[in-house]
Design an enzyme around this catalytic site. Structure first.
Site, PDB file in Angstrom:
ATOM      1  N   SER A 172       1.463  -7.878  -2.524  1.00  0.00           N
ATOM      2  CA  SER A 172       0.779  -8.582  -1.446  1.00  0.00           C
ATOM      3  C   SER A 172       1.653  -8.722  -0.212  1.00  0.00           C
ATOM      4  O   SER A 172       2.881  -8.871  -0.302  1.00  0.00           O
ATOM      5  CB  SER A 172       0.373  -9.978  -1.934  1.00  0.00           C
ATOM      6  N   TYR A 191      -2.514  -7.428   5.031  1.00  0.00           N
ATOM      7  CA  TYR A 191      -3.437  -8.257   5.802  1.00  0.00           C
ATOM      8  C   TYR A 191      -3.212  -7.957   7.276  1.00  0.00           C
ATOM      9  O   TYR A 191      -2.056  -7.825   7.719  1.00  0.00           O
ATOM     10  CB  TYR A 191      -3.198  -9.742   5.546  1.00  0.00           C
ATOM     11  N   THR A 220      -6.717  -5.148   3.122  1.00  0.00           N
ATOM     12  CA  THR A 220      -7.749  -6.096   2.691  1.00  0.00           C
ATOM     13  C   THR A 220      -8.656  -6.421   3.871  1.00  0.00           C
ATOM     14  O   THR A 220      -8.183  -6.817   4.937  1.00  0.00           O
ATOM     15  CB  THR A 220      -7.116  -7.372   2.123  1.00  0.00           C
ATOM     16  N   LYS A 257      -9.710  -2.649   0.635  1.00  0.00           N
ATOM     17  CA  LYS A 257      -9.996  -3.586  -0.460  1.00  0.00           C
ATOM     18  C   LYS A 257     -10.943  -4.670   0.038  1.00  0.00           C
ATOM     19  O   LYS A 257     -10.680  -5.316   1.053  1.00  0.00           O
ATOM     20  CB  LYS A 257      -8.705  -4.217  -0.971  1.00  0.00           C
ATOM     21  N   HIS A 286     -12.803 -10.369  -3.982  1.00  0.00           N
ATOM     22  CA  HIS A 286     -11.583 -11.173  -3.900  1.00  0.00           C
ATOM     23  C   HIS A 286     -11.502 -12.166  -5.061  1.00  0.00           C
ATOM     24  O   HIS A 286     -11.020 -13.294  -4.908  1.00  0.00           O
ATOM     25  CB  HIS A 286     -11.495 -11.917  -2.571  1.00  0.00           C
TER      26      HIS A 286
END
Length: 364
Positions: free
Chosen positions: A115, A137, A163, A238, A262
């Site tokens: 992440s 992100y 994402t 995603k 999610h």
């Protein structure tokens, strides 16, 4: 001498055992942060229910004396058709955090999607030596985001996973009621050294406040095109559920999609990921690779996803439960259980490998 963590790992016979073991050792607010969804948590329950109502039609009179779980994900070999889902802040549940997860994933031969909000810098994770994907992100500062993408590429990551379903964090009522705040020793190591995630808010979640401050709500297809031109790595989106979005992604040259809500942590009431997969796979007809996350709790669930058209799945919460309950040994055992369950289910369904699994019929 056998450690307590080793004993906990060895005693687990299914992933639910790790969830129970983790619940016994984690502080309630951290347990809620991992387990919780948004709103009334309708979608997390629906994710699980979608698997439970998907029945496989096994084939018989096939030679399954040698079954293999080997797979290809994003053009590279993997020992299982799965990867570790990107989950923030592994150091919330284990001092070693993502480093322990990375070692376990390497040993299991599966990719680890790290992440943006990892609590260990990406360079330290790739130094472990396994296959690493970087989940990105899109930050309010687009230039900084592209620099982060290049940093992941330079560190040796094998794919970028953007994402696309978090313009801001969903209303996660458990975190709001707990006034959830990161401990001082846990931080988003790739993007900052502290900030609002550590400041107790008035009637809100500090982590939600931090993401609202950091993430851009203006992510569009133009942004995807910008990132596609910026990186040489395979690009994965995603958080795609709609047929229209999936088709546009394929037309834009995206390499793969993660069909995902999610984990039920964004829009409560969103369609279960498995149901969306059942619609998207025939519509895309192989134009880009499909992965799935949300609700995977066994090797049989992996087989269900394969039968509905996925190349593989991402596993998130079970990995964190294993890490919380027994550290690296716990995560290794999670993968061992998934491998054993998938191998058994493949053979019982009359499939010698994961390719044959994709030809299974389902009844839903």
């Amino acid at each position: 001498m056998t450690s307590g963590a080793d004993r906990t790992a060895a005693d687990a016979e299914c992933l639910a055992d790790f969830e129970r073991a983790a619940a016994a050792v984690l502080p309630p607010d951290i347990r809620d942060f991992v387990a919780g969804g948004s709103g009334d948590e309708v979608t997390p329950a629906a994710n699980r229910a979608a698997f439970d109502r998907t029945f496989l039609v096994p084939r018989v009179l096939r030679d399954v004396s040698r079954c293999t779980t080997d797979a290809t994900l994003l053009g590279r070999p993997a020992a299982l058709p799965l990867a570790v889902a990107p989950v923030a802040y592994h150091r919330l549940v284990s001092e070693e955090g993502e480093l322990a997860t990375a070692r376990a994933a390497k040993a299991a031969g599966v990719p680890f999607a790290v992440s943006t909000l990892s609590s260990v810098p990406i360079e330290e994770i790739t130094a472990v030596g396994g296959a690493v994907w970087f989940q990105l992100y899109w930050l309010r500062d687009g230039t900084r985001t592209l620099e982060l993408a290049r940093r992941a590429e330079d560190a040796g990551c094998e794919a970028l996973m953007l994402t696309v379903d978090v313009p801001w964090m969903g209303r996660r009522l458990r975190d709001i009621r707990n006034r959830f705040t990161l401990p001082a020793e846990v931080r988003a190591a790739n993007i900052d050294a502290g900030g609002t995630a550590h400041i107790p808010p008035a009637g809100a979640s500090a982590v939600a406040a931090h993401t609202s401050e950091a993430f851009s709500p203006a992510l569009t297809w133009t942004t995807v095109d910008r990132l596609r031109k910026h990186t040489r790595l395979p690009l994965v989106l995603k958080g795609v559920l709609a047929r229209e979005d999936a088709l546009r992604a394929a037309e834009s040259g995206v390499d793969a999609l993660v069909v995902s809500n999610h984990g039920g942590r964004q829009l409560d009431g969103a369609v279960p990921s498995l149901d969306a997969l059942a619609e998207l796979a025939p519509a895309l007809d192989g134009r880009c690779e499909l992965l799935l996350d949300g609700g995977v709790r066994s090797g049989t669930d992996v087989l269900r996803a394969l039968a509905l058209g996925a190349a593989g799945v991402l596993v998130g919460r079970p990995v964190i439960w294993g890490l919380a309950a027994a550290g690296e040994a716990g995560v290794r055992r999670v993968f061992e259980l998934l491998a054993a369950e998938l191998g058994s289910s493949l053979g019982l369904a009359g499939c010698a490998d994961v390719t044959e699994a994709r030809s299974l019929r389902t009844v839903r």
